[in-house]
Design a protein around this motif. Structure first.
Motif, PDB file in Angstrom:
ATOM      1  N   ALA A  49     -11.387  -4.122 -19.744  1.00  0.00           N
ATOM      2  CA  ALA A  49     -10.771  -3.456 -18.604  1.00  0.00           C
ATOM      3  C   ALA A  49      -9.501  -4.175 -18.181  1.00  0.00           C
ATOM      4  CB  ALA A  49     -11.742  -3.400 -17.425  1.00  0.00           C
ATOM      5  N   VAL A  50      -8.487  -3.393 -17.863  1.00  0.00           N
ATOM      6  CA  VAL A  50      -7.270  -3.900 -17.235  1.00  0.00           C
ATOM      7  C   VAL A  50      -7.392  -3.592 -15.754  1.00  0.00           C
ATOM      8  CG1 VAL A  50      -4.775  -3.614 -16.995  1.00  0.00           C
ATOM      9  CG2 VAL A  50      -5.814  -3.628 -19.265  1.00  0.00           C
ATOM     10  N   VAL A  51      -7.465  -4.641 -14.944  1.00  0.00           N
ATOM     11  CA  VAL A  51      -7.591  -4.483 -13.498  1.00  0.00           C
ATOM     12  C   VAL A  51      -6.237  -4.828 -12.878  1.00  0.00           C
ATOM     13  CG1 VAL A  51      -8.838  -5.157 -11.427  1.00  0.00           C
ATOM     14  CG2 VAL A  51     -10.029  -5.104 -13.632  1.00  0.00           C
ATOM     15  N   ALA A  52      -5.527  -3.807 -12.433  1.00  0.00           N
ATOM     16  CA  ALA A  52      -4.194  -3.985 -11.857  1.00  0.00           C
ATOM     17  C   ALA A  52      -4.289  -3.861 -10.346  1.00  0.00           C
ATOM     18  CB  ALA A  52      -3.235  -2.934 -12.416  1.00  0.00           C
ATOM     19  N   LEU A  53      -4.046  -4.958  -9.657  1.00  0.00           N
ATOM     20  CA  LEU A  53      -4.092  -4.943  -8.195  1.00  0.00           C
ATOM     21  C   LEU A  53      -2.681  -4.769  -7.652  1.00  0.00           C
ATOM     22  CD1 LEU A  53      -6.482  -7.246  -9.141  1.00  0.00           C
ATOM     23  CD2 LEU A  53      -7.022  -6.752  -6.766  1.00  0.00           C
ATOM     24  N   LEU A  54      -2.434  -3.603  -7.073  1.00  0.00           N
ATOM     25  CA  LEU A  54      -1.150  -3.309  -6.453  1.00  0.00           C
ATOM     26  C   LEU A  54      -1.090  -4.011  -5.099  1.00  0.00           C
ATOM     27  CD1 LEU A  54      -1.231   0.565  -7.032  1.00  0.00           C
ATOM     28  CD2 LEU A  54      -0.464  -1.204  -8.626  1.00  0.00           C
ATOM     29  N   ARG A  55       0.100  -4.239  -4.587  1.00  0.00           N
ATOM     30  CA  ARG A  55       0.215  -4.857  -3.258  1.00  0.00           C
ATOM     31  C   ARG A  55      -0.447  -3.956  -2.223  1.00  0.00           C
ATOM     32  NH1 ARG A  55       5.245  -5.010  -1.227  1.00  0.00           N
ATOM     33  NH2 ARG A  55       4.527  -6.472   0.363  1.00  0.00           N
ATOM     34  N   HIS A  56       0.077  -2.771  -2.057  1.00  0.00           N
ATOM     35  CA  HIS A  56      -0.505  -1.768  -1.165  1.00  0.00           C
ATOM     36  C   HIS A  56       0.056  -0.417  -1.585  1.00  0.00           C
ATOM     37  CE1 HIS A  56       3.258  -1.392   1.169  1.00  0.00           C
ATOM     38  NE2 HIS A  56       3.328  -2.715   1.112  1.00  0.00           N
ATOM     39  N   PHE A  57      -0.538   0.655  -1.112  1.00  0.00           N
ATOM     40  CA  PHE A  57      -0.174   1.987  -1.589  1.00  0.00           C
ATOM     41  C   PHE A  57       1.202   2.447  -1.126  1.00  0.00           C
ATOM     42  CE2 PHE A  57      -4.920   2.190  -1.644  1.00  0.00           C
ATOM     43  CZ  PHE A  57      -5.047   2.255  -3.023  1.00  0.00           C
ATOM     44  N   GLY A  58       1.792   1.755  -0.165  1.00  0.00           N
ATOM     45  CA  GLY A  58       3.116   2.121   0.306  1.00  0.00           C
ATOM     46  C   GLY A  58       4.228   1.260  -0.249  1.00  0.00           C
ATOM     47  N   CYS A  59       3.926   0.422  -1.230  1.00  0.00           N
ATOM     48  CA  CYS A  59       4.931  -0.455  -1.843  1.00  0.00           C
ATOM     49  C   CYS A  59       5.652   0.314  -2.946  1.00  0.00           C
ATOM     50  CB  CYS A  59       4.248  -1.696  -2.408  1.00  0.00           C
ATOM     51  SG  CYS A  59       5.320  -2.724  -3.444  1.00  0.00           S
ATOM     52  N   ILE A  60       6.949   0.514  -2.803  1.00  0.00           N
ATOM     53  CA  ILE A  60       7.713   1.291  -3.780  1.00  0.00           C
ATOM     54  C   ILE A  60       7.696   0.623  -5.150  1.00  0.00           C
ATOM     55  CG2 ILE A  60       9.886   0.211  -3.079  1.00  0.00           C
ATOM     56  CD1 ILE A  60       9.419   3.821  -4.366  1.00  0.00           C
ATOM     57  N   CYS A  61       7.690  -0.718  -5.182  1.00  0.00           N
ATOM     58  CA  CYS A  61       7.619  -1.417  -6.465  1.00  0.00           C
ATOM     59  C   CYS A  61       6.280  -1.174  -7.150  1.00  0.00           C
ATOM     60  CB  CYS A  61       7.841  -2.916  -6.266  1.00  0.00           C
ATOM     61  SG  CYS A  61       9.508  -3.353  -5.724  1.00  0.00           S
ATOM     62  N   CYS A  62       5.239  -0.996  -6.348  1.00  0.00           N
ATOM     63  CA  CYS A  62       3.917  -0.710  -6.901  1.00  0.00           C
ATOM     64  C   CYS A  62       3.833   0.725  -7.410  1.00  0.00           C
ATOM     65  CB  CYS A  62       2.839  -0.979  -5.863  1.00  0.00           C
ATOM     66  SG  CYS A  62       2.713  -2.731  -5.435  1.00  0.00           S
ATOM     67  N   LYS A 149      11.894   9.741  -5.629  1.00  0.00           N
ATOM     68  CA  LYS A 149      11.965  11.157  -5.222  1.00  0.00           C
ATOM     69  C   LYS A 149      10.637  11.657  -4.660  1.00  0.00           C
ATOM     70  CE  LYS A 149      11.061  12.734  -9.951  1.00  0.00           C
ATOM     71  NZ  LYS A 149      11.581  13.548 -11.090  1.00  0.00           N
ATOM     72  N   ASN A 150       9.525  11.044  -5.084  1.00  0.00           N
ATOM     73  CA  ASN A 150       8.206  11.469  -4.593  1.00  0.00           C
ATOM     74  C   ASN A 150       7.597  10.484  -3.602  1.00  0.00           C
ATOM     75  OD1 ASN A 150       8.198  13.786  -6.198  1.00  0.00           O
ATOM     76  ND2 ASN A 150       7.326  12.697  -7.944  1.00  0.00           N
ATOM     77  N   TYR A 151       8.290   9.370  -3.371  1.00  0.00           N
ATOM     78  CA  TYR A 151       7.744   8.321  -2.515  1.00  0.00           C
ATOM     79  C   TYR A 151       7.730   8.739  -1.040  1.00  0.00           C
ATOM     80  CZ  TYR A 151       7.396   3.945   0.057  1.00  0.00           C
ATOM     81  OH  TYR A 151       7.006   2.971   0.941  1.00  0.00           O
ATOM     82  N   THR A 152       6.746   8.224  -0.305  1.00  0.00           N
ATOM     83  CA  THR A 152       6.682   8.458   1.136  1.00  0.00           C
ATOM     84  C   THR A 152       6.130   7.219   1.834  1.00  0.00           C
ATOM     85  OG1 THR A 152       5.640   9.756   2.906  1.00  0.00           O
ATOM     86  CG2 THR A 152       4.408   9.550   0.847  1.00  0.00           C
ATOM     87  N   ILE A 153       6.694   6.901   2.991  1.00  0.00           N
ATOM     88  CA  ILE A 153       6.207   5.750   3.753  1.00  0.00           C
ATOM     89  C   ILE A 153       4.834   6.033   4.370  1.00  0.00           C
ATOM     90  CG2 ILE A 153       8.514   4.897   4.260  1.00  0.00           C
ATOM     91  CD1 ILE A 153       8.220   6.092   7.084  1.00  0.00           C
ATOM     92  N   LYS A 154       4.379   7.268   4.273  1.00  0.00           N
ATOM     93  CA  LYS A 154       3.060   7.608   4.810  1.00  0.00           C
ATOM     94  C   LYS A 154       1.940   6.888   4.066  1.00  0.00           C
ATOM     95  CE  LYS A 154       4.360  12.206   6.497  1.00  0.00           C
ATOM     96  NZ  LYS A 154       4.135  13.672   6.372  1.00  0.00           N
ATOM     97  N   ALA A 155       2.253   6.353   2.879  1.00  0.00           N
ATOM     98  CA  ALA A 155       1.242   5.635   2.096  1.00  0.00           C
ATOM     99  C   ALA A 155       1.076   4.185   2.549  1.00  0.00           C
ATOM    100  CB  ALA A 155       1.602   5.680   0.608  1.00  0.00           C
ATOM    101  N   ILE A 156       1.975   3.704   3.418  1.00  0.00           N
ATOM    102  CA  ILE A 156       1.869   2.330   3.912  1.00  0.00           C
ATOM    103  C   ILE A 156       0.592   2.187   4.740  1.00  0.00           C
ATOM    104  CG2 ILE A 156       2.913   0.606   5.449  1.00  0.00           C
ATOM    105  CD1 ILE A 156       5.638   1.694   4.662  1.00  0.00           C
ATOM    106  N   PRO A 157      -0.177   1.110   4.537  1.00  0.00           N
ATOM    107  CA  PRO A 157      -1.430   0.935   5.294  1.00  0.00           C
ATOM    108  C   PRO A 157      -1.193   0.904   6.799  1.00  0.00           C
ATOM    109  CG  PRO A 157      -1.307  -0.611   3.468  1.00  0.00           C
ATOM    110  CD  PRO A 157       0.039   0.030   3.568  1.00  0.00           C
ATOM    111  N   ASP A 158      -2.164   1.398   7.543  1.00  0.00           N
ATOM    112  CA  ASP A 158      -2.071   1.364   9.000  1.00  0.00           C
ATOM    113  C   ASP A 158      -2.090  -0.070   9.514  1.00  0.00           C
ATOM    114  OD1 ASP A 158      -1.998   4.146   9.145  1.00  0.00           O
ATOM    115  OD2 ASP A 158      -4.181   4.298   9.171  1.00  0.00           O
TER     116      ASP A 158
END
Length: 204
Positions: A49-62, A149-158
């Motif tokens: 398994a490749v386990v890729a931990l992103l910073r958070h769902f609102g990180c554009i680099c992620c 083009k599809n990114y949104t800041i709404k994905a940033i954690p509360d």
């Protein structure tokens, strides 16, 4: 399946040999909101398994990293490798990324309390946002255009403290940790070619 580049039974430097068991006991959520235990996500004997931990769902680099992982998913699948992408935030935030990027829902998981990140000792804090490793962000504008083009800041954690979390990529065979790379900054991701070479290239 054979895995290239790893013949030792020991874990990468800085990790105990029991790190796979410790991570396996962590509970996270599917993007649909169901609670799962990480050890149930792949075969704990011989599964890779490749386990890729992103910073958070609102990180554009992620989003850019997730896009690359999605593009490589057919290679992971062909090699029998399970792709598991985890992000900080709620399942609802995970679904935003999955629907807008898009990214396969069955490979995306949410860790709102950063439990997996803590077990793996991933970097956290202001010092990791504004450092030399994070400066590579400014060299990625071309790659970021594709996902912007599809990114949104709404994905940033509360919980805005979550944006201080850094990610990393890990490869496991069963419970054995084969490869570990902790991100040092916001765009300091493991080279994907390196990941593919380790887990998707059969040994002759």
């Amino acid at each position: 399946m054979s895995v290239v580049g790893v013949s030792s039974s020991s874990s990468p430097a800085g990790f105990s040999e029991s790190i796979g068991e410790a991570l396996g006991d962590v509970s996270i959520f599917t993007a649909a909101g169901e609670s799962v235990v990480i050890k149930d996500l792949w075969d704990q004997e011989e599964g890779v398994a490749v386990v890729a931990l992103l910073r958070h769902f609102g990180c554009i680099c992620c989003w850019e990293l997730a896009s690359k992982l999605k593009e490589s998913k057919s290679r992971f699948d062909s090699a029998g490798v399970k792709l598991i992408a985890v992000g900080v935030g709620t399942p609802g935030k995970a679904r935003i990324l999955a629907e807008r990027l898009p990214f396969p829902m069955d490979s995306l998981y949410a860790d709102p309390d950063r439990k997996a990140y803590d077990v793996l000792g991933l970097h956290y804090g202001f010092g990791r946002i504004f450092n030399r490793a994070s400066a590579s962000f400014f060299l990625k504008f071309g790659a970021l255009k594709k996902v912007w083009k599809n990114y949104t800041i709404k994905a940033i954690p509360d919980d805005k403290s979550s944006i201080l979390q850094q990610g990393g990529i890990f490869i496991f065979r069963g419970k054995q940790l084969l490869y570990a790379r902790k991100d040092k900054g916001i765009s300091d991701h493991a080279p994907l070619d390196e990941i593919l070479n380790i887990c998707c290239t059969p040994v002759a």
